[in-house]
Scaffold this motif. Structure first.
Motif, mmCIF file in Angstrom:
data_model
loop_
_atom_site.group_PDB
_atom_site.id
_atom_site.type_symbol
_atom_site.label_atom_id
_atom_site.label_comp_id
_atom_site.label_asym_id
_atom_site.label_seq_id
_atom_site.Cartn_x
_atom_site.Cartn_y
_atom_site.Cartn_z
ATOM 1 N N PHE A 1 62.106 50.539 23.686
ATOM 2 C CA PHE A 1 60.756 51.239 23.201
ATOM 3 C C PHE A 1 60.545 52.506 23.554
ATOM 4 O O PHE A 1 60.068 53.361 22.681
ATOM 5 C CB PHE A 1 59.582 50.174 23.494
ATOM 6 N N LEU A 2 60.773 52.799 24.863
ATOM 7 C CA LEU A 2 60.563 54.227 25.385
ATOM 8 C C LEU A 2 61.390 55.085 24.761
ATOM 9 O O LEU A 2 61.086 56.350 24.452
ATOM 10 C CB LEU A 2 60.831 54.280 27.060
ATOM 11 N N HIS A 3 62.604 54.913 24.556
ATOM 12 C CA HIS A 3 63.625 55.641 23.920
ATOM 13 C C HIS A 3 63.160 55.894 22.404
ATOM 14 O O HIS A 3 63.499 57.158 21.829
ATOM 15 C CB HIS A 3 65.313 55.049 23.949
ATOM 16 N N ARG A 4 62.763 54.890 21.787
ATOM 17 C CA ARG A 4 62.254 55.134 20.537
ATOM 18 C C ARG A 4 61.124 56.188 20.236
ATOM 19 O O ARG A 4 60.988 56.995 19.447
ATOM 20 C CB ARG A 4 61.817 53.985 19.749
ATOM 21 N N GLN A 5 60.250 56.070 21.420
ATOM 22 C CA GLN A 5 59.130 56.958 21.389
ATOM 23 C C GLN A 5 59.197 58.352 22.076
ATOM 24 O O GLN A 5 58.545 59.205 21.988
ATOM 25 C CB GLN A 5 58.040 56.361 22.117
ATOM 26 N N ALA A 6 60.298 58.414 22.607
ATOM 27 C CA ALA A 6 60.631 59.656 23.582
ATOM 28 C C ALA A 6 60.459 60.884 22.956
ATOM 29 O O ALA A 6 59.681 61.906 23.240
ATOM 30 C CB ALA A 6 61.679 59.604 24.493
ATOM 31 N N GLY A 7 60.911 61.331 21.685
ATOM 32 C CA GLY A 7 60.952 62.377 20.975
ATOM 33 C C GLY A 7 59.715 62.598 20.034
ATOM 34 O O GLY A 7 59.165 63.676 20.199
ATOM 35 N N ARG A 8 59.032 61.183 19.595
ATOM 36 C CA ARG A 8 57.843 61.346 18.787
ATOM 37 C C ARG A 8 56.818 61.855 19.788
ATOM 38 O O ARG A 8 55.933 62.703 19.424
ATOM 39 C CB ARG A 8 57.774 60.246 18.225
ATOM 40 N N HIS A 9 56.698 61.537 20.731
ATOM 41 C CA HIS A 9 55.565 61.703 21.755
ATOM 42 C C HIS A 9 55.911 62.670 22.941
ATOM 43 O O HIS A 9 55.035 62.694 23.751
ATOM 44 C CB HIS A 9 54.938 60.430 22.312
ATOM 45 N N ASP A 10 57.060 63.384 22.915
ATOM 46 C CA ASP A 10 57.539 64.129 24.139
ATOM 47 C C ASP A 10 57.421 63.560 25.502
ATOM 48 O O ASP A 10 56.506 64.137 26.297
ATOM 49 C CB ASP A 10 56.690 65.701 23.855
#
Length: 361
Positions: free
Chosen positions: A102-111
């Motif tokens: 989950f974190l890796h999916r969100q890392a770029g989207r939410h910096d």
């Protein structure tokens, strides 16, 4: 529960509550709802009538989501959400893989700022994880969501938790401050329950350690609070006594102390205390009255409490206990104030408990 539809799914139930809470705080619900749906995955589409897909320890009924409202000294109330990513194998609830995905999916989207997590991740990684969880996610729902993770210090077993925390805080530059906590606050009965990191690159990003103070009385709670410079132990014990209705010892669910660390600081820079109010009341009406009194005592508008509770559940408060799960007092930077924690009650409402007689002061 009023309005419950037999075929309603977990994600429908939770996002409905989330939408109503977001209206109360004036927050756009679209992105928080997307994040919850991503966290819950296929398990989120499971009908509530089928029961929980795994026995999440986030809530008493195994709902993997808990809401909270942070009443801040320097701003309006802020909505927060604690959730567990869907567990792939219910027999191994402490597996970190779904949470990290989950974190890796969100890392770029939410910096997301993952550098500090990467510094300590190997300490919390094992082929044989122990305990009831590996990683939980906290979302602070401001205009731009903020992310925080809770890691399990007991993932290698209870006996190894102290060494794990000492090493993790040492790597993050907080070793001296942890020595202060270890020497001045910790008791043999205490458990190191959560190790938490804000996932952002800023000077206010927090490192936090949560300690469950099993069987502690007010004197021991005060001693733990006094380990943090600037904290008034009397304010902390007064909060605990009003929240719980007694002077302890707190031998049901424990009081939890949390310590905030900053790299290079010689001592903790912040402190919070969490009272599991549901264990010390007969029903949610009693919990509501105590939370209301705490807000008034600390100078907050209690009308916001009614709005938040109504957004989550419209059942009569006398009909159950645990909707109001915890109350907290935050002392020190970055945002002192109070917190009220609300269970989703997706799967069950705990029946009211017999009225307890408070212990003598």
């Amino acid at each position: 529960m009023e309005g419950l539809v037999a075929a309603e799914s977990l994600v429908e139930h939770v996002t409905g509550q989330l939408s109503r809470l977001c209206r109360f705080t004036g927050t756009d619900a679209a992105e928080p709802a997307r994040l919850v749906a991503d966290l819950l995955g296929d398990a989120g589409r499971r009908p509530l009538a089928a029961g929980p897909a795994w026995r999440s320890d986030v809530a008493d009924d195994h709902s993997p989501v808990e809401f909270s409202v942070a009443f801040d000294r320097h701003g309006p109330p802020v909505l927060r959400l604690l959730a567990e990513a869907a567990v792939a194998d219910p027999a191994v609830p402490a597996d970190l893989t779904p949470a990290l995905d989950f974190l890796h999916r969100q890392a770029g989207r939410h910096d997301l700022g993952l550098a500090r997590l990467e510094q300590v991740r190997d300490l919390f990684t094992t082929d044989r994880p122990q305990g009831l969880f590996g990683m939980w996610h906290s979302l602070i729902l401001r205009d731009v969501p903020e992310f925080k993770v809770y890691l399990n210090p007991e993932i290698h077993g209870v006996a190894g938790s102290g060494a794990l925390v000492r090493e993790a805080l040492g790597r993050l530059g907080a070793g001296p401050a942890y020595r202060v906590v270890r020497e001045r606050a910790l008791r043999p009965a205490d458990r190191l329950t959560f190790f938490a990191l804000d996932l952002r690159d800023s000077g206010t990003a927090r490192i936090k350690l949560y300690v469950s103070q099993h069987g502690a009385g007010l004197d021991e709670v005060a001693r733990a609070a006094a380990a943090v410079p600037g904290v008034d132990p009397a304010e902390v014990t007064a909060f605990c006594e009003l929240a719980s209705g007694s002077a302890g010892p707190y031998d049901r669910r424990p009081i939890i102390a949390s310590y905030t660390f900053a790299p290079g600081a010689p001592a903790p820079i912040g402190y919070s205390v969490y009272v599991p109010i549901r264990s010390y009341v007969a029903d949610d009406l009693e919990a509501y009255d105590r939370a209301h009194a705490l807000l008034v005592r600390h100078g907050f508008d209690p009308a916001a409490l009614e709005a938040a509770v109504t957004a989550v559940s419209r059942r009569p408060l006398r009909d159950g206990v645990g909707l109001i799960a915890h109350v907290s007092l935050r002392v020190g930077p970055p945002r002192p104030g109070l917190g009220v924690y609300l269970s989703s009650e997706a799967y069950a409402v705990t029946a009211p408990q017999p009225q307890r007689i408070p212990a003598a002061s």
